[in-house]
Design a protein around this motif. Structure first.
Motif, mmCIF file in Angstrom:
data_model
loop_
_atom_site.group_PDB
_atom_site.id
_atom_site.type_symbol
_atom_site.label_atom_id
_atom_site.label_comp_id
_atom_site.label_asym_id
_atom_site.label_seq_id
_atom_site.Cartn_x
_atom_site.Cartn_y
_atom_site.Cartn_z
ATOM 1 N N ASN A 42 84.967 50.892 28.596
ATOM 2 C CA ASN A 42 84.145 50.346 27.520
ATOM 3 C C ASN A 42 83.996 48.849 27.666
ATOM 4 O OD1 ASN A 42 83.044 51.310 25.037
ATOM 5 N ND2 ASN A 42 84.948 52.476 24.843
ATOM 6 N N GLY A 169 74.158 53.622 21.672
ATOM 7 C CA GLY A 169 72.763 53.951 21.394
ATOM 8 C C GLY A 169 72.440 55.402 21.681
ATOM 9 N N SER A 188 65.459 48.733 27.979
ATOM 10 C CA SER A 188 64.683 48.073 29.026
ATOM 11 C C SER A 188 63.800 49.152 29.663
ATOM 12 C CB SER A 188 65.580 47.363 30.030
ATOM 13 O OG SER A 188 66.605 48.204 30.455
ATOM 14 N N SER A 206 62.504 46.786 24.980
ATOM 15 C CA SER A 206 63.370 45.856 24.240
ATOM 16 C C SER A 206 63.267 44.423 24.747
ATOM 17 C CB SER A 206 64.825 46.312 24.335
ATOM 18 O OG SER A 206 65.219 46.381 25.694
ATOM 19 N N ALA A 231 72.184 49.015 18.149
ATOM 20 C CA ALA A 231 73.310 49.436 18.982
ATOM 21 C C ALA A 231 73.451 48.536 20.204
ATOM 22 C CB ALA A 231 73.111 50.890 19.420
ATOM 23 N N ALA A 233 73.509 44.914 19.874
ATOM 24 C CA ALA A 233 74.024 43.600 19.445
ATOM 25 C C ALA A 233 73.078 42.468 19.850
ATOM 26 C CB ALA A 233 75.425 43.343 19.989
ATOM 27 N N VAL A 257 76.091 46.985 15.515
ATOM 28 C CA VAL A 257 77.384 46.940 16.207
ATOM 29 C C VAL A 257 77.905 45.508 16.286
ATOM 30 C CG1 VAL A 257 77.004 48.977 17.647
ATOM 31 C CG2 VAL A 257 76.249 46.733 18.483
ATOM 32 N N TRP A 260 80.415 40.195 14.882
ATOM 33 C CA TRP A 260 80.966 38.850 15.127
ATOM 34 C C TRP A 260 79.995 37.708 14.820
ATOM 35 C CZ3 TRP A 260 80.050 42.603 18.809
ATOM 36 C CH2 TRP A 260 79.011 42.365 19.699
ATOM 37 N N GLY A 277 86.863 48.693 15.853
ATOM 38 C CA GLY A 277 88.094 48.058 16.352
ATOM 39 C C GLY A 277 89.222 48.093 15.337
HETATM 40 N N1 LIG Z 1 81.415 46.725 16.206
HETATM 41 C C1 LIG Z 1 81.861 47.861 16.737
HETATM 42 O O1 LIG Z 1 82.542 48.666 16.091
HETATM 43 C C2 LIG Z 1 81.516 48.166 18.153
HETATM 44 C C3 LIG Z 1 81.979 49.348 18.734
HETATM 45 C C4 LIG Z 1 81.570 49.655 20.034
HETATM 46 C C5 LIG Z 1 80.750 48.769 20.718
HETATM 47 N N2 LIG Z 1 80.386 47.594 20.141
HETATM 48 C C6 LIG Z 1 79.487 46.663 20.815
HETATM 49 O O2 LIG Z 1 78.246 47.334 20.868
HETATM 50 C C7 LIG Z 1 77.498 46.939 22.008
HETATM 51 C C8 LIG Z 1 77.053 48.174 22.758
HETATM 52 O O3 LIG Z 1 78.173 48.863 23.270
HETATM 53 P P1 LIG Z 1 77.957 49.995 24.362
HETATM 54 O O4 LIG Z 1 79.290 50.524 24.706
HETATM 55 O O5 LIG Z 1 76.891 50.923 23.923
HETATM 56 O O6 LIG Z 1 77.438 49.104 25.568
HETATM 57 P P2 LIG Z 1 76.419 49.491 26.739
HETATM 58 O O7 LIG Z 1 76.550 50.917 27.076
HETATM 59 O O8 LIG Z 1 76.622 48.468 27.775
HETATM 60 O O9 LIG Z 1 74.983 49.298 26.068
HETATM 61 C C9 LIG Z 1 74.441 48.047 25.841
HETATM 62 C C10 LIG Z 1 73.046 48.236 25.310
HETATM 63 O O10 LIG Z 1 72.507 46.968 24.959
HETATM 64 C C11 LIG Z 1 71.192 46.832 25.497
HETATM 65 N N3 LIG Z 1 70.938 45.413 25.765
HETATM 66 C C12 LIG Z 1 71.676 44.591 26.520
HETATM 67 N N4 LIG Z 1 71.113 43.346 26.511
HETATM 68 C C13 LIG Z 1 70.026 43.423 25.723
HETATM 69 C C14 LIG Z 1 69.017 42.486 25.315
HETATM 70 N N5 LIG Z 1 69.044 41.227 25.715
HETATM 71 N N6 LIG Z 1 68.029 42.930 24.500
HETATM 72 C C15 LIG Z 1 68.008 44.204 24.070
HETATM 73 N N7 LIG Z 1 68.902 45.140 24.431
HETATM 74 C C16 LIG Z 1 69.904 44.747 25.239
HETATM 75 C C17 LIG Z 1 71.206 47.672 26.744
HETATM 76 O O11 LIG Z 1 69.879 48.034 27.036
HETATM 77 P P3 LIG Z 1 69.254 48.293 28.508
HETATM 78 O O12 LIG Z 1 70.412 48.700 29.372
HETATM 79 O O13 LIG Z 1 68.248 49.360 28.309
HETATM 80 O O14 LIG Z 1 68.665 47.017 28.949
HETATM 81 C C18 LIG Z 1 72.077 48.847 26.299
HETATM 82 O O15 LIG Z 1 71.299 49.795 25.596
HETATM 83 C C19 LIG Z 1 78.423 46.014 22.800
HETATM 84 O O16 LIG Z 1 78.101 44.682 22.463
HETATM 85 C C20 LIG Z 1 79.808 46.366 22.258
HETATM 86 O O17 LIG Z 1 80.705 45.291 22.385
HETATM 87 C C21 LIG Z 1 80.731 47.284 18.866
#
Ligand SMILES: NC(=O)c1ccc[n+]([C@@H]2O[C@H](COP(=O)([O-])OP(=O)(O)OC[C@H]3O[C@@H](n4cnc5c(N)ncnc54)[C@H](OP(=O)(O)O)[C@@H]3O)[C@@H](O)[C@H]2O)c1
Length: 353
Positions: A42, A169, A188, A206, A231, A233, A257, A260, A277
């Motif tokens: 993760n 997502g 993307s 996006s 989803a 951030a 998500v 912060w 978390g």
């Molecule tokens: N607060 C909470 O409880 C919690 C829990 C879990 C995760 N999170 C956070 O949630 C986020 C997603 O986690 P994940 O595990 O799903 O990560 P992930 O699988 O890496 O997915 C990240 C997503 O963000 C998109 N993205 C990245 N940069 C972007 C931008 N500049 N504009 C628009 N979209 C963008 C990506 O889209 P493309 O790949 O299509 O470009 C992808 O869909 C992370 O920041 C993680 O730290 C928070």
């Protein structure tokens, strides 16, 4: 004291290190001791290693998503027994509860019991993704999961998922669809097929200019949406602008998500931030609430997984087995070279494919 092997981090920014001196914990009331078999990697894992976010003690034993084998159950367990396979998201940052070690503790109400149709590798993809998507949509936008085997009436309304190609997502798209909504997801352009495979009706780019994305949302939904879940951030400005200028709903929800960044959400929009978390942090109000909500949802989610109405996401299995391979995967994630969810086999137990 019985010790076991695993990976530790001495202090924030220090490397992942394989050791054999981690104390083996014993399960308490309603807990089980689980052998780590497959870990799902993760984005939070390298963030904890680098910056120490939500880490309770150092040296830290980290890890979040897992699938494993129940070795021992504590007093009062009714759901789990020795020999069951389980998967979920660990209590991150709490050394005795994390899967980058041979054996760790779980609370039986906060894990999914693996069914025959789910592999351990597939099981390792659900944890943080599905639970965060559940927080974001069920707690954050007030939608209700149908009972397994039932189909809710098809709604006219749309739900917008920003970052529909990511781990969180993809589960969010599945949940929104399962709840009867039309789903519009962003990604993307090269990844547009991913949210479509998970059930999105259509997608938008996006990375297009903000005005273009809002125009697309307006065109597709005709204003029939009240809920945006970010989803990624990365979608705050888009979400708020779209809700303000394109939604015709009387009550509007923005859920994210991103727990912060400082936000200044207009009072006309209900804001929610997922905070997975804090799972298992029972001594905090937030942790107790999150843990209670998730414990209430798991039986229903578990049944949906069994029925195939919520599915594991596509993953890349790191070749080989063991802690060295887990470090290889973690470094790949840190370097931004992972294109999909990474799963690593770390246990020697039989791994069903
Ligand atoms: N607060 C909470 O409880 C919690 C829990 C879990 C995760 N999170 C956070 O949630 C986020 C997603 O986690 P994940 O595990 O799903 O990560 P992930 O699988 O890496 O997915 C990240 C997503 O963000 C998109 N993205 C990245 N940069 C972007 C931008 N500049 N504009 C628009 N979209 C963008 C990506 O889209 P493309 O790949 O299509 O470009 C992808 O869909 C992370 O920041 C993680 O730290 C928070």
């Amino acid at each position: 004291m019985t010790t076991q092997s695993g990976i530790t981090v001495e202090s924030p920014g220090k490397p992942w290190t394989i050791v054999s001196s981690i104390p083996r914990p014993s399960p308490g009331k309603k807990q089980a001791l689980v052998r780590s078999v497959v870990v799902g990697l993760n984005p939070v894992d390298p963030m904890q290693q680098q910056y120490g976010i939500l880490v309770d003690e150092w040296p830290a034993v980290l890890g979040s998503d897992f699938a494993g084998l129940v070795l021992e159950v504590g007093e009062g367990c009714t759901k789990l027994k020795t020999g069951d396979y389980v998967f979920s998201c660990a209590f991150i940052g709490q050394n005795r509860y994390t899967p980058l070690q041979e054996n760790f503790l779980v609370d039986e109400d906060l894990v999914f019991k693996k069914d025959e149709g789910t592999s351990l590798q597939g099981g390792s993809t659900f944890g943080a993704g599905l639970l965060t998507a559940s927080l974001g949509l069920l707690a954050g936008t007030g939608i209700t999961l149908p009972a397994p085997g039932t189909t809710p009436p098809k709604k006219e309304d749309w739900i917008i998922i920003l970052g529909g190609s990511g781990t969180v997502g993809q589960f969010a798209v599945q949940l929104a669809k399962l709840c009867g909504y039309n789903v519009l997801a962003s990604s993307s352009p090269s990844k547009a097929s991913i949210p479509i495979r998970q059930g999105a009706t259509t997608t938008f780019d996006s990375r297009a200019a903000l005005e273009q994305q809002i125009a697309e949302i307006k065109k597709v939904t005709g204003g029939a949406f009240a809920r945006v879940f970010d989803a990624s951030a990365a979608g705050y400005d888009l979400a708020i602008n779209a809700l303000e200028s394109a939604s015709e709903a009387p009550v509007k929800y923005f859920s994210s998500v991103d727990d912060w960044s400082p936000f200044n959400t207009p009072s006309t929009i209900k804001e929610y931030r997922a905070e997975l978390g804090h799972l298992g942090r029972y001594d905090e109000d937030l942790g107790a609430t999150v843990s209670k909500q998730i414990a209430e949802w798991i039986p229903n989610l578990e049944e949906h997984i069994k029925h195939g109405s919520i599915k594991a996401i596509d993953y890349e299995l790191v070749e080989g087995l063991g802690w060295e391979k887990a470090i290889e995967g973690l470094e790949k994630l840190t370097d931004g070279k992972a294109t999909r969810k990474l799963a690593v086999v770390v246990g020697t137990e039989a791994v069903q494919s």
